[in-house]
Write a protein that holds these residues in place. Structure first.
Motif, PDB file in Angstrom:
ATOM      1  N   VAL A 183    -156.758  84.074  18.928  1.00 24.71           N
ATOM      2  CA  VAL A 183    -157.775  83.150  18.427  1.00 24.71           C
ATOM      3  C   VAL A 183    -157.303  81.747  18.748  1.00 24.71           C
ATOM      4  CG1 VAL A 183    -158.912  82.210  16.388  1.00 24.71           C
ATOM      5  CG2 VAL A 183    -158.591  84.672  16.585  1.00 24.71           C
ATOM      6  N   THR A 184    -158.178  80.981  19.381  1.00 25.82           N
ATOM      7  CA  THR A 184    -157.872  79.593  19.714  1.00 25.82           C
ATOM      8  C   THR A 184    -158.694  78.678  18.817  1.00 25.82           C
ATOM      9  OG1 THR A 184    -157.454  80.194  22.024  1.00 25.82           O
ATOM     10  CG2 THR A 184    -157.859  77.868  21.547  1.00 25.82           C
ATOM     11  N   ILE A 185    -158.032  77.713  18.199  1.00 26.08           N
ATOM     12  CA  ILE A 185    -158.702  76.737  17.343  1.00 26.08           C
ATOM     13  C   ILE A 185    -158.508  75.359  17.977  1.00 26.08           C
ATOM     14  CG2 ILE A 185    -158.825  75.723  15.047  1.00 26.08           C
ATOM     15  CD1 ILE A 185    -157.679  78.292  13.928  1.00 26.08           C
ATOM     16  N   SER A 186    -159.588  74.775  18.462  1.00 20.46           N
ATOM     17  CA  SER A 186    -159.530  73.474  19.139  1.00 20.46           C
ATOM     18  C   SER A 186    -160.246  72.433  18.298  1.00 20.46           C
ATOM     19  CB  SER A 186    -160.185  73.565  20.531  1.00 20.46           C
ATOM     20  OG  SER A 186    -159.600  74.604  21.293  1.00 20.46           O
ATOM     21  N   ARG A 194    -164.650  68.532  13.764  1.00 23.18           N
ATOM     22  CA  ARG A 194    -165.072  69.932  13.761  1.00 23.18           C
ATOM     23  C   ARG A 194    -164.095  70.768  14.577  1.00 23.18           C
ATOM     24  NH1 ARG A 194    -171.118  69.775  15.815  1.00 23.18           N
ATOM     25  NH2 ARG A 194    -170.126  68.382  17.316  1.00 23.18           N
ATOM     26  N   LEU A 195    -164.154  72.081  14.398  1.00 22.54           N
ATOM     27  CA  LEU A 195    -163.288  72.989  15.133  1.00 22.54           C
ATOM     28  C   LEU A 195    -164.114  73.906  16.012  1.00 22.54           C
ATOM     29  CD1 LEU A 195    -160.753  74.156  12.382  1.00 22.54           C
ATOM     30  CD2 LEU A 195    -160.467  72.335  14.064  1.00 22.54           C
ATOM     31  N   ARG A 196    -163.600  74.157  17.203  1.00 21.04           N
ATOM     32  CA  ARG A 196    -164.202  75.159  18.085  1.00 21.04           C
ATOM     33  C   ARG A 196    -163.332  76.408  18.044  1.00 21.04           C
ATOM     34  NH1 ARG A 196    -167.648  75.374  22.360  1.00 21.04           N
ATOM     35  NH2 ARG A 196    -167.910  73.107  22.382  1.00 21.04           N
ATOM     36  N   LEU A 197    -163.935  77.536  17.697  1.00 25.03           N
ATOM     37  CA  LEU A 197    -163.227  78.813  17.641  1.00 25.03           C
ATOM     38  C   LEU A 197    -163.558  79.637  18.874  1.00 25.03           C
ATOM     39  CD1 LEU A 197    -163.797  79.942  13.940  1.00 25.03           C
ATOM     40  CD2 LEU A 197    -161.876  78.677  14.876  1.00 25.03           C
ATOM     41  N   ALA A 198    -162.536  80.262  19.445  1.00 26.55           N
ATOM     42  CA  ALA A 198    -162.738  81.180  20.559  1.00 26.55           C
ATOM     43  C   ALA A 198    -161.629  82.213  20.497  1.00 26.55           C
ATOM     44  CB  ALA A 198    -162.706  80.439  21.905  1.00 26.55           C
ATOM     45  N   GLY A 199    -161.901  83.392  20.983  1.00 28.39           N
ATOM     46  CA  GLY A 199    -160.844  84.386  20.970  1.00 28.39           C
ATOM     47  C   GLY A 199    -161.353  85.784  21.200  1.00 28.39           C
ATOM     48  N   ILE A 200    -160.435  86.724  21.146  1.00 29.22           N
ATOM     49  CA  ILE A 200    -160.741  88.149  21.291  1.00 29.22           C
ATOM     50  C   ILE A 200    -160.026  88.880  20.166  1.00 29.22           C
ATOM     51  CG2 ILE A 200    -160.508  90.201  22.737  1.00 29.22           C
ATOM     52  CD1 ILE A 200    -160.505  88.401  25.174  1.00 29.22           C
TER      53      ILE A 200
END
Length: 416
Positions: free
Chosen positions: A188-191, A197-203
């Motif tokens: 999980v990537t938290i940018s 705000r935060l952008r969440l991305a991941g698998i």
């Protein structure tokens, strides 16, 4: 070839100029089928040409860095589509003759070819050439009935049809490999964005994905006819509700010696008169109205600062609505009290009907359970809430929604 393609192009142009309104329904359906077959056959020809051009190195001869880049400029494709075209051309080149013949005959489309080729390659590795040849026939037959997505799903059990003696062992090996890939690729990537705000991305691996869905799916359904949130917004709010529930349990590991918590610093004027902003411990800011909403069901450490920053009141940490008081509130409201909402108590905040910063006390008569969505809705809309003569909450709709402003109640929890 050029002459044949030129004739085909002229024939297609003639079809385009034919008025369809004059064609009978039966012939329209037949023409659609023929068009689809022709499209697949042209795709086979196109892939053959791409493969030959790639093999000759035409792209580099003409100054491009790769065939995909050359196709992007030549055919005005997206670079991703151009790469997939080159990859599929290579796949078709090495695919069994039955697959190429099926595409050339218009029986399958290019996405089905991709699925068939990958599945046959897996069968060949697991069970050998004879089983792979059988798989081609089975998959092409299935492709006449099922689209690429369903064909891929069916293909996971192809060994049961062509090599049942090795199917179970292969399935177990494939599952172990899949679990290994999932464990390796999980992240999980938290940018953080420039505005806080935060952008969440991941698998997520299979187990974590199941846990996430089990946690947020019940919270992503619309809460009623007034719920205008998009599906993405509902998933966002559901994730936030799950985090709040975890914080509310008090069972998370300590962070720097303190229980997990969100720390907000604000001034007296901002809190009581809803002016200015407040600061999170991470350095970002919230509006005073947002702080008032958060304070409804928060662990409050009174450290209210005056205009010059001097401490006016510093007391011990206390939860505003908790313990026996919250249990009484749950017994009364049974869940989110907003009309039509079915959220259970564990997903709800305790909202002060008259905010404590405005002199409201912390009592059962000044509290109501609201889910995260309706808590925000009440704070940012013209809905009003009060207790009726029987001590149960009722909501006054805004005049634009109901000119008579007839009080409404949640009947869902009463029915239960």
């Amino acid at each position: 070839m050029i002459d044949a393609l030129g004739q085909a192009e002229a024939a297609v142009a003639a079809c385009f100029d034919t008025p369809t309104w004059a064609v009978g329904e039966h012939d329209l359906v037949a023409a659609l089928d023929a068009t689809h077959r022709l499209e697949q056959r042209l795709a086979a020809v196109k892939l053959t040409l791409v493969r030959e051009l790639d093999g000759r190195g035409t792209a580099t001869t003409q100054g491009a860095s790769s065939t995909a880049v050359w196709l992007r400029d030549r055919l005005r494709l997206g670079v991703g589509a151009a790469r997939r075209l080159v990859e599929l051309a290579a796949t078709l080149d090495t695919a069994p003759p039955g697959v190429r013949d099926a595409l050339a005959g218009g029986v399958v489309d290019v996405e089905q070819v991709r699925v068939i080729a990958a599945t046959v390659d897996t069968v060949h590795t697991a069970a050998g050439t004879e089983a792979a040849d059988k798989a081609v026939g089975v998959l092409v037959e299935w492709a006449a009935q099922f689209d690429a997505t369903l064909l891929r799903r069916l293909g996971t059990r192809i060994l049961d049809h062509v090599a049942p003696d090795v199917a179970q062992a292969a399935a177990e090996a494939a599952l172990r490999a899949q679990e290994s890939r999932a464990a390796r690729d999980r992240h999980v990537t938290i940018s953080e964005q420039s505005d806080g705000r935060l952008r969440l991305a991941g698998i997520l691996d299979t187990e974590a994905a199941a846990a996430l869905r089990a946690a947020i799916d019940p919270l992503t359904t619309p809460t009623g006819p007034d719920d205008s949130r998009t599906p993405g917004q509902r998933r966002h709010d559901a994730l936030a509700d799950v985090c709040r529930l975890a914080l509310r349990t008090g069972e998370l590991p300590e962070n720097g010696g303190d229980l997990a918590q969100v720390v907000v610093t604000t001034g007296y004027d901002e809190l009581t008169r809803q002016l200015g902003t407040a600061a999170l411990d991470a350095g970002r800011h919230l509006s005073a109205e947002a702080v008032r909403r958060l304070a409804c069901d928060a662990a409050i450490l009174p450290a209210v600062l005056g205009g010059a920053g001097q401490p006016l009141d510093i007391g011990r940490q206390r939860r505003l609505i908790t313990g026996p008081l919250r249990r009484a509130l749950v017994l009364r409201d049974r869940g989110c009290a907003f009309p039509g909402c079915d959220r259970p108590p564990r997903w709800c905040d305790a909202h002060h009907i008259q905010h404590w910063a405005d002199g409201g006390d912390t009592s059962l008569d000044n509290a109501v359970l609201l889910c995260g969505h309706h808590h925000r809705h009440v704070h940012h809309s013209d809905w009003a809430v009060r207790l009726g003569d029987d001590g149960h909450p009722e909501f006054i709709p805004p005049a634009w929604l109901d000119p008579e402003q007839v009080p409404r109640r949640n009947q869902y929890h009463r029915r239960r």
